[in-house]
Design an enzyme around this catalytic site. Structure first.
Site, PDB file in Angstrom:
ATOM      1  CE  LYS A  46       7.897   2.869  -2.474  1.00 47.88           C
ATOM      2  NZ  LYS A  46       7.411   1.533  -2.473  1.00 47.88           N
ATOM      3  CB  CYS A 132       1.834  -0.654  -6.957  1.00 46.68           C
ATOM      4  SG  CYS A 132       1.639  -0.264  -5.152  1.00 46.68           S
TER       5      CYS A 132
HETATM    6  O1  RRO Z   1       4.796   0.525  -1.819  1.00 48.51           O
HETATM    7  C1  RRO Z   1       4.124  -0.444  -2.209  1.00 48.51           C
HETATM    8  O2  RRO Z   1       3.495  -1.012  -1.400  1.00 48.51           O
HETATM    9  C2  RRO Z   1       4.791  -1.339  -3.136  1.00 48.51           C
HETATM   10  C3  RRO Z   1       5.146  -1.035  -4.560  1.00 48.51           C
HETATM   11 BR1  RRO Z   1       4.720   0.698  -5.138  1.00 48.51          BR
HETATM   12  C4  RRO Z   1       5.453  -2.002  -5.280  1.00 48.51           C
HETATM   13  O3  RRO Z   1       5.427  -1.993  -6.725  1.00 48.51           O
HETATM   14  N1  RRO Z   1       5.374  -3.545  -4.872  1.00 48.51           N
HETATM   15  C5  RRO Z   1       5.413  -3.683  -3.383  1.00 48.51           C
HETATM   16  O4  RRO Z   1       5.346  -4.915  -2.947  1.00 48.51           O
HETATM   17  N2  RRO Z   1       4.880  -2.799  -2.658  1.00 48.51           N
END
Ligand code: RRO
Length: 313
Positions: A46, A132
């Site tokens: 993650k 993100c």
């Molecule tokens: O954690 C998120 O809300 C998230 C991330 Br870091 C990302 O790169 N892509 C996404 O769809 N959610």
């Protein structure tokens, strides 16, 4: 003879090109262990920040018939947790290299984490997440071309291990051209196309409301909805980037056919997000079986025979 899915990527051999998309099934050691024990060819952690984060209020992920909407807000266990996990993994496994995703909240935070990785024994691959879509008040970095170039310049000043970047989708040839011109200036190992399509809105007609809590229901869209956009991004960058920069295709991979299409556009590895969330790690068995069936039918013995060979009319 049955087709082989073996994939060479950055000097390592993977049994197949499939892996999880960062964010899905990779938050905890338990999930990461399930991935590494699965039929996935590789796995990625993650996206992380220096310190552990709770992320956005729930509900923050919602499955819909054609995919998903999420606004997780970068929940993660913190950089040390994931670095320790991949270091431990590489000490036990000699075959495939792990992928570590980092997503600092500032340029300095990214540089700080990458300096530690550079000085560590880590010999895998770092994916720097520049896309993100879900941290309130923080725009997706890669939509700002100047900042993207600034970050990559500062990173490659000292970072000498294999590094890729996760990109958001682009929607215009002018943007493909401009971003490719920047990316080609750097010794990137790969780019990953695409992160979720940012800031979509899904509405529940019964309640006449939104389905996730953060940002008044706005969130990143994944799954079937995004495949044509993902394919376009893989293809556009495959045609524009220097050949040393490989491409990981992510977006809308639900079947072996979707995987075949990404490979035809030029992807080297394939990441699965929404469908992994829906189906669990057994998705990797099914995808391999379906991709192999397509290749057998077409008489392809290896992926290299058709990778990138999409025909124009
Ligand atoms: O954690 C998120 O809300 C998230 C991330 Br870091 C990302 O790169 N892509 C996404 O769809 N959610």
């Amino acid at each position: 003879m049955s087709s082989s899915l073996q994939t060479a990527f950055l000097g390592s051999y993977y049994q197949n090109p499939f892996m999880n998309a960062s964010g899905v099934h990779c938050l905890t050691v338990k999930e990461l262990n399930e991935l590494s024990a699965s039929r996935a060819g590789a796995f990625i952690t993650k996206s992380c920040t220096t310190k552990e984060r709770e992320g956005n209020p729930k509900p923050r992920y919602y499955s819909v018939p054609l995919g998903s909407i999420n606004s997780m807000g970068l929940p993660n266990k913190g950089f040390d947790y994931y670095l320790n996990y991949v270091l431990d993994f590489q000490s036990k496994s000699s075959d495939s290299l792990p992928f570590l995703s980092v997503a600092g909240m500032s340029i300095d935070e990214n540089l700080h984490m990458l300096r530690i990785v550079q000085d560590s024994a880590f010999n895998g691959v770092v994916e720097l997440n520049l896309s993100c879509p879900n941290v309130p008040g923080k725009p997706q970095v890669a939509y700002d071309f100047e900042v993207t170039e600034e970050i990559l310049t500062k990173v490659f000043d000292f970072y000498k291990k294999p590094l890729g970047v996760k990109l958001p989708p682009f929607f215009d040839f002018a943007h493909f051209d401009a971003m490719a011109q920047i990316l080609n200036k750097f010794p990137l190992a790969y780019i990953n196309c695409i992160n979720s399509v940012g800031n979509g809105l899904y509405i529940d007609i019964e309640s006449e409301g939104v389905v996730i809590k953060p940002k008044n229901g706005f969130g990143g869209i994944g799954g079937e909805y995004v495949k044509p956009t993902a394919l376009a991004n893989v293809r556009a960058f495959y045609l524009r980037l220097k050949p040393e920069i490989k491409i990981i295709g992510t977006g809308g991979i639900c079947t072996g056919r979707d995987a075949f299409e990404h490979l035809l556009c030029g992807a080297s590895m394939l990441q699965v997000g929404t469908q992994l969330y829906e189906e669990g790690v057994s998705v990797f068995d099914r995808l391999q079986q379906e991709l192999r069936e397509i290749m057998n039918k077409k008489g392809y013995k290896s992926i290299d025979e058709f990778r990138g060979k999409l025909k124009s009319l």
